[in-house]
Design a protein around this motif. Structure first.
Motif, PDB file in Angstrom:
ATOM      1  N   GLY A 102       9.461  84.794  80.377  1.00 16.32           N
ATOM      2  CA  GLY A 102       8.351  83.819  79.172  1.00 16.32           C
ATOM      3  C   GLY A 102       6.936  84.371  78.727  1.00 16.32           C
ATOM      4  O   GLY A 102       7.096  84.270  77.482  1.00 16.32           O
TER       5      GLY A 102
ATOM      6  N   TRP B 165      11.378  85.821  85.695  1.00 19.31           N
ATOM      7  CA  TRP B 165      11.338  85.363  85.335  1.00 19.31           C
ATOM      8  C   TRP B 165      10.012  84.586  84.175  1.00 19.31           C
ATOM      9  O   TRP B 165       9.752  84.294  83.011  1.00 19.31           O
ATOM     10  CB  TRP B 165      11.627  83.708  85.754  1.00 19.31           C
TER      11      TRP B 165
ATOM     12  N   LEU C 142      11.965  76.899  80.941  1.00 21.06           N
ATOM     13  CA  LEU C 142      13.521  76.875  81.410  1.00 21.06           C
ATOM     14  C   LEU C 142      14.704  76.756  81.146  1.00 21.06           C
ATOM     15  O   LEU C 142      15.810  78.220  81.253  1.00 21.06           O
ATOM     16  CB  LEU C 142      13.490  75.385  81.987  1.00 21.06           C
ATOM     17  N   LYS C 143      14.146  78.070  79.752  1.00 24.09           N
ATOM     18  CA  LYS C 143      15.313  78.142  78.620  1.00 24.09           C
ATOM     19  C   LYS C 143      15.391  79.997  79.019  1.00 24.09           C
ATOM     20  O   LYS C 143      16.667  80.329  78.657  1.00 24.09           O
ATOM     21  CB  LYS C 143      14.973  78.292  77.405  1.00 24.09           C
ATOM     22  N   ALA C 144      14.708  80.559  79.346  1.00 21.41           N
ATOM     23  CA  ALA C 144      14.767  81.708  80.115  1.00 21.41           C
ATOM     24  C   ALA C 144      15.826  81.391  81.331  1.00 21.41           C
ATOM     25  O   ALA C 144      15.758  83.275  81.795  1.00 21.41           O
ATOM     26  CB  ALA C 144      13.439  82.471  80.144  1.00 21.41           C
TER      27      ALA C 144
ATOM     28  N   ASP D  53      11.504  70.300  87.074  1.00 23.63           N
ATOM     29  CA  ASP D  53      11.841  69.906  86.524  1.00 23.63           C
ATOM     30  C   ASP D  53      10.350  68.682  86.667  1.00 23.63           C
ATOM     31  O   ASP D  53       9.964  68.146  85.739  1.00 23.63           O
ATOM     32  CB  ASP D  53      12.856  68.739  86.315  1.00 23.63           C
TER      33      ASP D  53
ATOM     34  N   THR E 178      20.046  80.651  83.395  1.00 24.54           N
ATOM     35  CA  THR E 178      20.471  80.195  82.796  1.00 24.54           C
ATOM     36  C   THR E 178      21.183  79.818  84.390  1.00 24.54           C
ATOM     37  O   THR E 178      21.652  81.081  85.289  1.00 24.54           O
ATOM     38  CB  THR E 178      21.841  80.657  82.023  1.00 24.54           C
TER      39      THR E 178
ATOM     40  N   PRO F 140       8.597  73.358  78.597  1.00 23.04           N
ATOM     41  CA  PRO F 140       9.641  72.973  78.705  1.00 23.04           C
ATOM     42  C   PRO F 140      10.891  74.709  78.031  1.00 23.04           C
ATOM     43  O   PRO F 140      11.813  74.836  78.500  1.00 23.04           O
ATOM     44  CB  PRO F 140      10.056  72.350  77.741  1.00 23.04           C
ATOM     45  N   ASP F 141       9.724  75.223  77.367  1.00 21.56           N
ATOM     46  CA  ASP F 141      11.203  76.383  77.018  1.00 21.56           C
ATOM     47  C   ASP F 141      11.227  77.450  77.854  1.00 21.56           C
ATOM     48  O   ASP F 141      11.833  78.038  77.945  1.00 21.56           O
ATOM     49  CB  ASP F 141      10.636  76.657  75.509  1.00 21.56           C
TER      50      ASP F 141
END
Length: 176
Positions: A122, A118, A160-162, A147, A164, A157-158
């Protein structure tokens, strides 16, 4: 066909629910024609995922550090068993040999592997999908912490998009 790396528990004291999940994961990956990349041991979920893949005719690649060959009982039945000198080298080989990462329930080693892939995703060092299977809310505490870390500006915040997050194996397989 893709090489899918599965991170999961190597503990020998697991609930049958987790062992079944691992076995079904390996079998489903094999039926879809994917290569399984795993931690190279035969214990716990790690062993079950590889056995499940082979039982369904899949190709398995195990990557294990020399120091863990006895402790995790090296998977000599793997089509390829790669023995590394260090844990860091193990993770590097697993990342290099994989097209995507599937994270099942696990302990500290699983979290170490998750955070490694991760973090480097990132940083833009790989674009490979990372799918976290949050079976029965297993990772709810971790997700709540993340969170909080975002709210406290410790994590972008971006970032967390890495990954699913999915609730079950079927949802994870649909993403592969």
């Amino acid at each position: 066909m893709a090489a899918i790396c599965v991170f999961c528990a190597s503990s020998t004291t697991l609930s049958p629910v987790y062992l079944t999940l691992a076995t079904e994961t390996g079998a489903a990956l094999a039926r879809a024609g994917h290569v399984l990349v795993s931690g190279g041991g035969t214990v716990g979920m790690m062993g079950a995922v590889a056995a499940g893949a082979r039982a369904a005719g899949g190709h398995t690649v195990g990557v294990i550090p020399r120091a863990l060959e006895d402790r995790e009982i090296a998977d000599r039945d793997s089509a390829e068993l790669l023995v590394t000198e260090t844990m860091a080298e193990r993770k590097t080989v697993m990342v290099d040999r994989s097209d995507a990462f599937l994270v099942l329930p696990g302990g500290l080693g699983t979290l170490d592997e998750l955070f490694e892939v991760w973090t480097i995703a990132g940083l833009g060092l790989h674009p490979k999908p990372i799918i976290l299977v949050n079976l029965d809310g297993f990772y709810d505490g971790l997700l709540a912490w993340l969170d909080r870390a975002v709210a406290d500006t410790m994590v972008r915040p971006d970032a967390l998009k890495a990954i699913t997050v999915v609730e079950d194996l079927d949802a994870a397989l649909a993403l592969l």
